[in-house]
Design an enzyme around this catalytic site. Sequence first.
Site, mmCIF file in Angstrom:
data_model
loop_
_atom_site.group_PDB
_atom_site.id
_atom_site.type_symbol
_atom_site.label_atom_id
_atom_site.label_comp_id
_atom_site.label_asym_id
_atom_site.label_seq_id
_atom_site.Cartn_x
_atom_site.Cartn_y
_atom_site.Cartn_z
ATOM 1 N N GLU A 44 37.946 35.222 44.934
ATOM 2 C CA GLU A 44 36.876 35.850 44.194
ATOM 3 C C GLU A 44 37.735 36.051 42.969
ATOM 4 O O GLU A 44 38.271 37.690 42.565
ATOM 5 C CB GLU A 44 35.843 37.157 44.343
ATOM 6 C CG GLU A 44 34.719 36.634 45.318
ATOM 7 C CD GLU A 44 34.432 38.267 45.917
ATOM 8 O OE1 GLU A 44 34.533 39.418 45.331
ATOM 9 O OE2 GLU A 44 32.861 38.375 46.308
ATOM 10 N N GLU A 61 30.799 33.836 51.434
ATOM 11 C CA GLU A 61 30.357 35.067 51.355
ATOM 12 C C GLU A 61 28.599 35.028 51.386
ATOM 13 O O GLU A 61 28.576 34.587 49.734
ATOM 14 C CB GLU A 61 31.240 36.048 50.799
ATOM 15 C CG GLU A 61 32.443 36.502 51.276
ATOM 16 C CD GLU A 61 33.016 37.973 49.884
ATOM 17 O OE1 GLU A 61 32.248 38.612 49.834
ATOM 18 O OE2 GLU A 61 34.196 37.778 50.426
#
Length: 504
Positions: A195, A315
């Site tokens: 991320e 995810e």
Amino acid sequence: MFRTLRRALCAAALLIPLLAGVGPSAQAAEAAAGAGYWHTSGRQILDANGQAVRVAGINWFGFETSNHVVHGLWSRDYKSMIDQMKSLGYNTLRIPFSDDIFKSGTVPNSIDFSSGKNADLQGLSSLGVLDKIVAYAGQDGLKVILDRHRPDSAGQSALWYTAAVPESTWIANLKALATRYLGQDTVVGIDLHNEPHDPACWGCGDTATDWRLAAQRAGNAVLSVNPDLLIFVEGVQTFNGVSGWWGGNLMGVAQYPVNLSVANRVVYSAHDYATSVAQQSWFSDPSFPANMPGIWDKYWGYIFKQNIAPVWVGEFGTTLQSTVDQKWLAALVDYLRPTSTYGSDSFHWTFWSWNPNSGDTGGILKDDWQSVDTVKDGYLASIKAPGFPSNGGGPGGPGDPGGPGAACTAAYTVSSDWGSGFNAEVKVTNTGTTAISSWKVTWTWSGSQKVTNMWNASYTQSGATVTATNAAHNGAVPAGGSATLGFGGAPGGGSVPTVTCTAS
């Protein structure tokens, strides 16, 4: 995602392992796909035999936290967890970690060893436990993607480096991990950093913030020691003024693709979440959820649809409590393409998470670390996919299935012994009918011998068992050819052990 620091639940109950449910019956018929290392071709991931595969897996987190090990081992044996994942039809494990696990002295905590649970993990470092998990996953026919989640266990970072963990450390640790699992094709790839977000950019050209350039540097470093791995590259938060989820914006790929030194190794990874994680403008659009395919197309779906590269949603998750979140998950699952209709020509995915102690999403397991949230798991049924061949397993790590005709033998010879130490060599001979690209040898000493140094191979030692894997320069051996590793050990005077050899 925008998540709070994960913390282990203070659960102390000793739970009986549960193998719940069975995977789709189609999995057995198609389980031949997935052998060996993988590579990309257009938007598909292909196995060593050129068969298309679909990653349909689960995130099991904890190595990135202060526990320095996957969570739930305070309640369950790790093997029972992996067995249960397989029984539910998940075929891949994404395992987050932080760079803390590479520090000397880092040891896992909150593991229950009572009643025989996790017995073979006692005394191991975090990396030693990871070895065991990788080995058992391979035995069960699960593949593993390792995710550099954080630079340290304190929390997520916007960039791939911090003042305490510079880029040089990040790359050195990625290379160490790639070398550690060289020849163990259970580990199919590494997710370089989790991320990236503002101020991380894509294509801006600033080496301090351009994530695409950093991914190229790190990806090439990994491939320099293990050229068979897939390189998973997440997006950023903002591109050309358009923002989205952390790691979920891959709009820049069209103009600035990731170019690596080894072809057919890049898989782009997006993250996508529901309102239980954070609000986004598209959730309040009057046309929701009909607007969502267009949103996904814009941020990352176009990469797949234009046949640029495979896309893996590394995810996605939700507590599934609100109606909006239920509609979001149903729409996303449909967008990812049902396996029964599209087979492996589909988006890849790993759901967040197996763990119930994910504060903003919960998990597939309920808080007892045993019962399955059958409603949440049921949403994923149409996109689950066939499992992969077992890697057999064995001391130190999973074996390699090899290709047709791949075989090797190994001979152990002591070249000198002076009592307090000794030198030896192991000669690997390709006894198969085809050339091999990698080999691994394993032996177990009857005494207290330890490897002190090794050349022409990398090694791990667990107790008396040593596993050595070829170096980058001597993995390829023609039929009838041989390669040699050498090492020093102590003490001397030991008997010559039997050596097993696997080739791929």
